[in-house]
Enzyme design. Sequence first.
Site, PDB file in Angstrom:
ATOM      1  N   ASP A   5       0.886  -1.170  -0.010  1.00  0.00           N
ATOM      2  CA  ASP A   5      -0.036  -0.025   0.061  1.00  0.00           C
ATOM      3  C   ASP A   5       0.913   1.263   0.027  1.00  0.00           C
ATOM      4  O   ASP A   5       1.853   1.047   0.828  1.00  0.00           O
ATOM      5  CB  ASP A   5      -0.746  -0.078   1.296  1.00  0.00           C
ATOM      6  CG  ASP A   5      -1.932   0.961   1.224  1.00  0.00           C
ATOM      7  OD1 ASP A   5      -3.222   0.962   0.739  1.00  0.00           O
ATOM      8  OD2 ASP A   5      -1.534   2.226   1.875  1.00  0.00           O
ATOM      9  N   GLU A   8      -4.829   2.432  -4.392  1.00  0.00           N
ATOM     10  CA  GLU A   8      -3.350   2.244  -4.059  1.00  0.00           C
ATOM     11  C   GLU A   8      -2.552   1.297  -3.646  1.00  0.00           C
ATOM     12  O   GLU A   8      -1.357   0.852  -3.337  1.00  0.00           O
ATOM     13  CB  GLU A   8      -2.876   3.456  -3.449  1.00  0.00           C
ATOM     14  CG  GLU A   8      -3.174   3.499  -1.793  1.00  0.00           C
ATOM     15  CD  GLU A   8      -4.571   3.919  -1.564  1.00  0.00           C
ATOM     16  OE1 GLU A   8      -4.640   4.303  -0.471  1.00  0.00           O
ATOM     17  OE2 GLU A   8      -5.390   3.822  -2.350  1.00  0.00           O
TER      18      GLU A   8
END
Length: 356
Positions: A243, A286
Amino acid sequence: MSQNEDKLEFDFERISILFTNTTTGYVGIAAASCSMAFLIAIMATPEYAIAWLLAMFLSYVPRILLSISFKRKLATGEIDKNNIGAWENHFFNFSIVPFVCFALAVIIPYGPNILTSLLFYAIAMMALVAGGILTYSTSLPAIMLFLHVAMLPLIGRILFVEGILANALLVILIISYVMLIRLIPRQNRVLLENIALKIENRSQSLTDPLTRLANRRRLYLFMEDLAPVSERQKDPFTIVLLDVDHFKKYNDTYGHSAGDELLIKLARILTDCSRDQDLVVRYGGEEFLLVLPSTKLEAAKVVCNRISEAVKQQTDVTISGGLAMQSEGTPFEELIEQADAKLYEAKESGRDAILA
């Protein structure tokens, strides 16, 4: 996907179709061989028919075994897009003797029945050529080999037969041969274009449109193949859930277009730091997920460190992540949960860390 990867996937699809079609085609070959043997027994002698049919059977045994081996190794994952090309060469080489053996029927001494025999042989051969074009359609070398070996001996044999009917048959065969030489490459090209289009459409449905990485659908298809093999061979794999740290802040500061450019750059970094057999997935937003086959935790940590350093050197952000290694009987969803828990732990501990 690079041009080389596109070609590998294209060849995998094309050669898989070749072997699948050939397995079905053995029924037609057996029927044609029995019919031709019956003709030889009537027009020549039963002894010639038995000898020719035996030669046909023995010549096809290696290629049948090759087809069986291909099917078995494809099912176990031993054949993939990186090594399937050699199997087309094997198929070509293993086809030479069977094709030649069938063509030997034209040199059998038929005596006064020669013209009638060659006429029936020509009919049978043209039917086989039509079937061969369909069976070997995804391999131009195999189709052309079959065409040349099937028709040239027949044309050559008829040259030595006298009579108007023999001359008429000769003209028909030569015209057919020339037309097929011109038409087969065109038909092959159209078929290959259809295969390429099929792969492109499938790729679009399995690829994230922004980063061109695999999407979740591709992930689960990949796992359907990997998990059983890994379990059966006792060969563990590791997943990595990554992430981008403070991605919302990055978007707010630089704008969403810059955020998209960052994700594209990260996708390239992840691909560059991974092996060909690894799967890199845009898992959502993301978040990225890596599946590392035949990789234990220690080796996966090395990969993650390489990725983390590359991200720091090439971008203005850092990443956090969590690792989970498959153990016997662990469901994939549970692995995701384990990796997600480690990712959460990395975030809570200050980010810029990948924990196992």
